[in-house]
Design a protein around this motif. Sequence first.
Motif, PDB file in Angstrom:
ATOM      1  N   ARG A   1       0.823  -1.215   0.000  1.00 27.54           N
ATOM      2  CA  ARG A   1       0.000   0.000   0.000  1.00 27.54           C
ATOM      3  C   ARG A   1       0.855   1.261   0.000  1.00 27.54           C
ATOM      4  O   ARG A   1       0.511   2.237  -0.664  1.00 27.54           O
ATOM      5  CB  ARG A   1      -0.930  -0.006   1.207  1.00 27.54           C
ATOM      6  N   PHE A   2       1.945   1.250   0.728  1.00 27.27           N
ATOM      7  CA  PHE A   2       2.805   2.426   0.777  1.00 27.27           C
ATOM      8  C   PHE A   2       3.482   2.676  -0.557  1.00 27.27           C
ATOM      9  O   PHE A   2       3.766   3.822  -0.905  1.00 27.27           O
ATOM     10  CB  PHE A   2       3.865   2.281   1.876  1.00 27.27           C
ATOM     11  N   SER A   3       3.722   1.620  -1.320  1.00 13.49           N
ATOM     12  CA  SER A   3       4.391   1.807  -2.603  1.00 13.49           C
ATOM     13  C   SER A   3       3.559   2.685  -3.526  1.00 13.49           C
ATOM     14  O   SER A   3       4.104   3.495  -4.283  1.00 13.49           O
ATOM     15  CB  SER A   3       4.674   0.458  -3.257  1.00 13.49           C
ATOM     16  N   PHE A   4       2.252   2.568  -3.480  1.00 16.54           N
ATOM     17  CA  PHE A   4       1.409   3.410  -4.323  1.00 16.54           C
ATOM     18  C   PHE A   4       1.316   4.834  -3.784  1.00 16.54           C
ATOM     19  O   PHE A   4       1.249   5.789  -4.543  1.00 16.54           O
ATOM     20  CB  PHE A   4       0.011   2.807  -4.457  1.00 16.54           C
ATOM     21  N   ILE A   5       1.315   4.976  -2.460  1.00 19.59           N
ATOM     22  CA  ILE A   5       1.220   6.306  -1.858  1.00 19.59           C
ATOM     23  C   ILE A   5       2.571   7.010  -1.901  1.00 19.59           C
ATOM     24  O   ILE A   5       2.668   8.177  -2.279  1.00 19.59           O
ATOM     25  CB  ILE A   5       0.706   6.202  -0.406  1.00 19.59           C
ATOM     26  N   GLY A   6       3.613   6.328  -1.506  1.00 21.09           N
ATOM     27  CA  GLY A   6       4.938   6.930  -1.430  1.00 21.09           C
ATOM     28  C   GLY A   6       5.543   7.232  -2.787  1.00 21.09           C
ATOM     29  O   GLY A   6       6.305   8.183  -2.934  1.00 21.09           O
TER      30      GLY A   6
ATOM     31  N   HIS B   1       3.778   7.956  -5.495  1.00 20.05           N
ATOM     32  CA  HIS B   1       2.854   8.728  -6.319  1.00 20.05           C
ATOM     33  C   HIS B   1       3.528   9.998  -6.828  1.00 20.05           C
ATOM     34  O   HIS B   1       4.082  10.782  -6.074  1.00 20.05           O
ATOM     35  CB  HIS B   1       1.607   9.107  -5.516  1.00 20.05           C
TER      36      HIS B   1
END
Length: 107
Positions: free
Chosen positions: A21-26, A28
């Motif tokens: 999940r963080f890979s998509f947020i971080g 972005h």
Amino acid sequence: MSDLALWSLFAAVGIGTFALRFSFIGLHGRLHIPPMLKRALAYVPASVLAALVVPAVTLTGPDKSFAFDNLQIPAAIIAALVAWKSRNTLLTLVAGMCSLWLLQAIF
């Protein structure tokens, strides 16, 4: 399974979920997605919804088999036509349920 192995599994799953999940947020804005992939990702919600709805509508009974006398199929077709023409979610739900109840009352 020992307590240590179980807690290790919980931690690994938690870290994996967080990292995904963080890979998509971080990332972005930093990651360039090709236009072809962006177009393909636009169809993901519709395909996931279809993958959830079609088996629930077509496979009935305790043995989860297909039956031609399943009244959910024509009701789903009516709901799909209403959704296509109106683009209104609430109207689609009402039309689908009312058509299913009407078909059940008739047959």
